[in-house]
Design a protein around this motif. Structure first.
Motif, PDB file in Angstrom:
ATOM      1  N   LEU A 165       0.777  -1.249  -0.123  1.00 43.54           N
ATOM      2  CA  LEU A 165       0.075   0.018  -0.021  1.00 43.54           C
ATOM      3  C   LEU A 165       0.835   1.244  -0.038  1.00 43.54           C
ATOM      4  CD1 LEU A 165      -2.614  -1.017   2.787  1.00 43.54           C
ATOM      5  CD2 LEU A 165      -2.889  -1.152   0.203  1.00 43.54           C
ATOM      6  N   ALA A 166       2.070   1.110   0.776  1.00 34.74           N
ATOM      7  CA  ALA A 166       2.859   2.275   0.867  1.00 34.74           C
ATOM      8  C   ALA A 166       4.138   2.215  -0.041  1.00 34.74           C
ATOM      9  CB  ALA A 166       3.122   2.708   2.304  1.00 34.74           C
ATOM     10  N   HIS A 167       4.689   3.040  -0.368  1.00 33.15           N
ATOM     11  CA  HIS A 167       6.106   3.058  -0.812  1.00 33.15           C
ATOM     12  C   HIS A 167       7.211   2.980   0.324  1.00 33.15           C
ATOM     13  CE1 HIS A 167       4.267   5.390  -3.994  1.00 33.15           C
ATOM     14  NE2 HIS A 167       5.316   5.202  -4.444  1.00 33.15           N
ATOM     15  N   LYS A 168       8.130   1.969   0.049  1.00 37.24           N
ATOM     16  CA  LYS A 168       9.021   1.688   1.426  1.00 37.24           C
ATOM     17  C   LYS A 168      10.587   1.999   0.776  1.00 37.24           C
ATOM     18  CE  LYS A 168       6.667  -2.062   3.660  1.00 37.24           C
ATOM     19  NZ  LYS A 168       6.554  -3.713   3.775  1.00 37.24           N
ATOM     20  N   HIS A 169      11.140   2.458   1.894  1.00 39.38           N
ATOM     21  CA  HIS A 169      12.523   2.906   1.668  1.00 39.38           C
ATOM     22  C   HIS A 169      13.311   1.757   1.252  1.00 39.38           C
ATOM     23  CE1 HIS A 169      16.711   3.982   2.760  1.00 39.38           C
ATOM     24  NE2 HIS A 169      16.417   4.927   1.771  1.00 39.38           N
ATOM     25  N   VAL A 170      13.943   1.432   0.359  1.00 42.91           N
ATOM     26  CA  VAL A 170      14.907   0.295  -0.283  1.00 42.91           C
ATOM     27  C   VAL A 170      16.320   0.606  -0.334  1.00 42.91           C
ATOM     28  CG1 VAL A 170      12.878  -0.582  -1.523  1.00 42.91           C
ATOM     29  CG2 VAL A 170      14.529   0.991  -2.849  1.00 42.91           C
ATOM     30  N   GLY A 171      16.731   1.848  -0.308  1.00 40.56           N
ATOM     31  CA  GLY A 171      18.186   2.266  -0.448  1.00 40.56           C
ATOM     32  C   GLY A 171      18.416   3.351  -1.052  1.00 40.56           C
ATOM     33  N   SER A 172      19.728   3.676  -1.614  1.00 39.73           N
ATOM     34  CA  SER A 172      20.040   4.852  -2.002  1.00 39.73           C
ATOM     35  C   SER A 172      20.848   4.748  -3.056  1.00 39.73           C
ATOM     36  CB  SER A 172      20.814   5.777  -0.827  1.00 39.73           C
ATOM     37  OG  SER A 172      21.733   5.238  -0.396  1.00 39.73           O
ATOM     38  N   LEU A 173      21.167   5.898  -4.022  1.00 39.85           N
ATOM     39  CA  LEU A 173      22.007   5.946  -5.169  1.00 39.85           C
ATOM     40  C   LEU A 173      22.608   7.331  -5.222  1.00 39.85           C
ATOM     41  CD1 LEU A 173      20.107   7.446  -7.388  1.00 39.85           C
ATOM     42  CD2 LEU A 173      19.057   5.307  -7.540  1.00 39.85           C
ATOM     43  N   HIS A 174      23.588   7.446  -6.356  1.00 40.34           N
ATOM     44  CA  HIS A 174      24.067   8.868  -6.586  1.00 40.34           C
ATOM     45  C   HIS A 174      23.463   9.137  -7.865  1.00 40.34           C
ATOM     46  CE1 HIS A 174      26.882   9.477  -3.350  1.00 40.34           C
ATOM     47  NE2 HIS A 174      26.928   8.088  -3.379  1.00 40.34           N
ATOM     48  N   ALA A 175      23.232  10.199  -8.176  1.00 40.05           N
ATOM     49  CA  ALA A 175      22.669  10.667  -9.526  1.00 40.05           C
ATOM     50  C   ALA A 175      22.901  12.193  -9.553  1.00 40.05           C
ATOM     51  CB  ALA A 175      21.292  10.190  -9.847  1.00 40.05           C
ATOM     52  N   ALA A 176      22.965  12.792 -10.985  1.00 39.36           N
ATOM     53  CA  ALA A 176      22.991  14.154 -11.100  1.00 39.36           C
ATOM     54  C   ALA A 176      21.838  14.934 -10.874  1.00 39.36           C
ATOM     55  CB  ALA A 176      23.629  14.200 -12.490  1.00 39.36           C
ATOM     56  N   ASP A 177      20.851  14.342 -11.027  1.00 42.56           N
ATOM     57  CA  ASP A 177      19.443  15.047 -11.202  1.00 42.56           C
ATOM     58  C   ASP A 177      18.236  14.023 -10.961  1.00 42.56           C
ATOM     59  OD1 ASP A 177      18.516  14.272 -13.665  1.00 42.56           O
ATOM     60  OD2 ASP A 177      19.919  15.731 -14.420  1.00 42.56           O
ATOM     61  N   ALA A 178      17.136  14.771 -10.587  1.00 40.31           N
ATOM     62  CA  ALA A 178      16.208  13.772 -10.116  1.00 40.31           C
ATOM     63  C   ALA A 178      15.558  12.945 -11.527  1.00 40.31           C
ATOM     64  CB  ALA A 178      14.812  14.802  -9.962  1.00 40.31           C
ATOM     65  N   THR A 179      15.636  13.276 -12.679  1.00 40.87           N
ATOM     66  CA  THR A 179      15.243  12.478 -13.819  1.00 40.87           C
ATOM     67  C   THR A 179      16.102  11.458 -13.637  1.00 40.87           C
ATOM     68  OG1 THR A 179      14.593  14.473 -15.121  1.00 40.87           O
ATOM     69  CG2 THR A 179      15.095  12.330 -16.358  1.00 40.87           C
ATOM     70  N   LEU A 180      17.338  11.413 -13.926  1.00 37.04           N
ATOM     71  CA  LEU A 180      18.440  10.422 -13.937  1.00 37.04           C
ATOM     72  C   LEU A 180      18.537   9.652 -12.465  1.00 37.04           C
ATOM     73  CD1 LEU A 180      21.636  11.863 -15.291  1.00 37.04           C
ATOM     74  CD2 LEU A 180      20.081  10.651 -16.438  1.00 37.04           C
ATOM     75  N   ALA A 181      18.092  10.243 -11.566  1.00 35.32           N
ATOM     76  CA  ALA A 181      18.069   9.471 -10.090  1.00 35.32           C
ATOM     77  C   ALA A 181      16.894   8.328 -10.223  1.00 35.32           C
ATOM     78  CB  ALA A 181      17.652  10.316  -9.005  1.00 35.32           C
ATOM     79  N   LEU A 182      15.466   8.829 -10.815  1.00 36.23           N
ATOM     80  CA  LEU A 182      14.505   7.965 -11.213  1.00 36.23           C
ATOM     81  C   LEU A 182      14.867   6.760 -12.096  1.00 36.23           C
ATOM     82  CD1 LEU A 182      11.459   7.986 -10.378  1.00 36.23           C
ATOM     83  CD2 LEU A 182      11.038   9.138 -12.204  1.00 36.23           C
ATOM     84  N   GLN A 183      15.539   7.022 -13.217  1.00 34.20           N
ATOM     85  CA  GLN A 183      15.894   6.081 -13.971  1.00 34.20           C
ATOM     86  C   GLN A 183      17.127   5.089 -13.448  1.00 34.20           C
ATOM     87  OE1 GLN A 183      17.424   7.528 -17.681  1.00 34.20           O
ATOM     88  NE2 GLN A 183      15.749   8.617 -18.061  1.00 34.20           N
TER      89      GLN A 183
END
Lengths: 258, 95
Positions: free
Chosen positions: B19-37
């Motif tokens: 039902l809810a979004h759960k935290h799964v981890g982290s990553l590095h990316a230059a901006d929000a679009t690349l972070a989503l990809q």
């Protein structure tokens, strides 16, 4: 190398299917070469994912080619036991990875085409090809998005990234014309509604390419001299080296499994 | 590879039946679009998710681990807050 190459009979539908399978396998293999070498872990995963999409497509297409050919060949034999002159892929996909900009440019040029192509192929009268198309189109839609975003960031990034991606676009441009060429072997399939005429996709391909390159502040290459030959087995010198690595195990230890 | 050009992002995935979004981890990316990809490529390879959120790690305000006594210990003695002292009718179902 001890395993001999197989013989393949290539009536139009087999040849057609092998050409698309070879595109997918060779580009997938190229992307796999990045594994462990990409600029960041995140991109390492992205490149490997795209490579796996392509190798999955290659498998489906090889299985179908083997079925249509009906000579006892299979996906592994097509991949591992054909010599360079028997490969039917586009010259574009066999070009070396070069730097990250070059790999992304190659992916961008090809994925924009492949996305249009497989989307149109979903209407093929051949049910198997239409089903493969439906899966491939979704995968390429993501490859288009991923590579487009990188083209924009590299082109509109630093002086160095702009320089590198412009050189890549200029160098690879001559290999893009081959995507839209139709020969007699495919004309009959197109007329029968089994295949799509790629030439009809070129205006849309060029529109997307132009829009993204413009946003990336890159110059659209103007040279219209195009290199071709891959579809009939006349490859650049790079494919032989790629195959020697891809095939070395099965050539040296025929039938090896683990 | 934390550089000024690739900040850290936190990734939240909503699973197929969650039902809810759960935290799964982290990553590095230059901006929000690349972070989503990148989140798609790293955290949904096995069909884990139907929706992704990425949030700049810098936007998260976290509790201080050294304050965990003040923050969390007062709740430990209030067991009456657990709903185990009530009979829940079957018709209520999953709470």
């Amino acid at each position: 190398m001890t395993a001999a190459s197989i013989q393949v009979s290539e009536p139009p539908l087999v040849l057609y299917t092998l050409r698309r399978a070879d595109d997918a396998l060779i580009l997938g293999h190229r992307l796999s070469e990045w594994c462990g070498h990409a600029p960041a872990m995140e991109e390492d995963m992205a490149l490997a994912n795209m490579g796996l999409d392509l190798i999955g497509q290659a498998r489906e297409l090889y299985i179908y080619a083997a079925k249509v050919e009906g000579k006892g060949n299979d996906e592994d034999k097509f991949a591992y036991l054909r010599d360079v002159r028997q490969y039917r892929n586009l010259l574009l996909v066999e070009q070396p990875n070069g730097d990250f900009a070059r790999t992304m440019t190659r992916q961008f040029f090809y994925a924009v085409f492949a996305d249009l192509y497989w989307r149109a192929m979903m209407m093929s009268r051949d049910a198997t090809l239409a089903a493969i198309a439906a899966k491939a189109e979704k995968e390429f839609a993501y490859h288009v998005r991923h590579s487009s975003e990188w083209m924009i960031r590299l082109g509109d990034g630093t002086d160095e990234s702009h320089r590198r991606v412009q050189i890549a676009a200029d160098d690879l441009w001559a290999f893009t014309g081959e995507m839209f060429v139709v020969d007699d072997a495919e004309r009959g399939l197109i007329d029968a509604g089994i295949a799509v005429d790629p030439a009809s996709l070129r205006p849309r391909w060029l529109k997307t390419i132009s829009e993204v390159l413009s946003e990336a502040t890159l110059t659209i290459p103007q040279n219209d001299w195009m290199q071709k030959g891959g579809r009939i087995g006349h490859h650049t010198e790079h494919l032989g080296h790629l195959l020697s690595e891809l095939q070395s195990l099965q050539r040296s230890f025929p039938g090896a499994t683990w | 590879m934390a550089t000024p050009n690739s900040p850290l992002w936190e990734v939240f995935i909503r699973s197929r039946n969650g039902l809810a979004h759960k935290h799964v981890g982290s990553l590095h990316a230059a901006d929000a679009t690349l972070a989503l990809q990148a989140a798609r490529d790293i955290y949904t390879r096995r069909g884990e998710g139907l929706s992704i959120w990425v949030v700049p790690s810098s936007a998260i305000t976290a509790s201080d681990p050294s304050e965990k006594g003040m923050m969390f210990e007062p709740a430990e003695s209030k067991i009456y807050r657990h709903p185990t002292f009530y009979d829940v009718p079957d018709e209520v179902g999953h709470m």
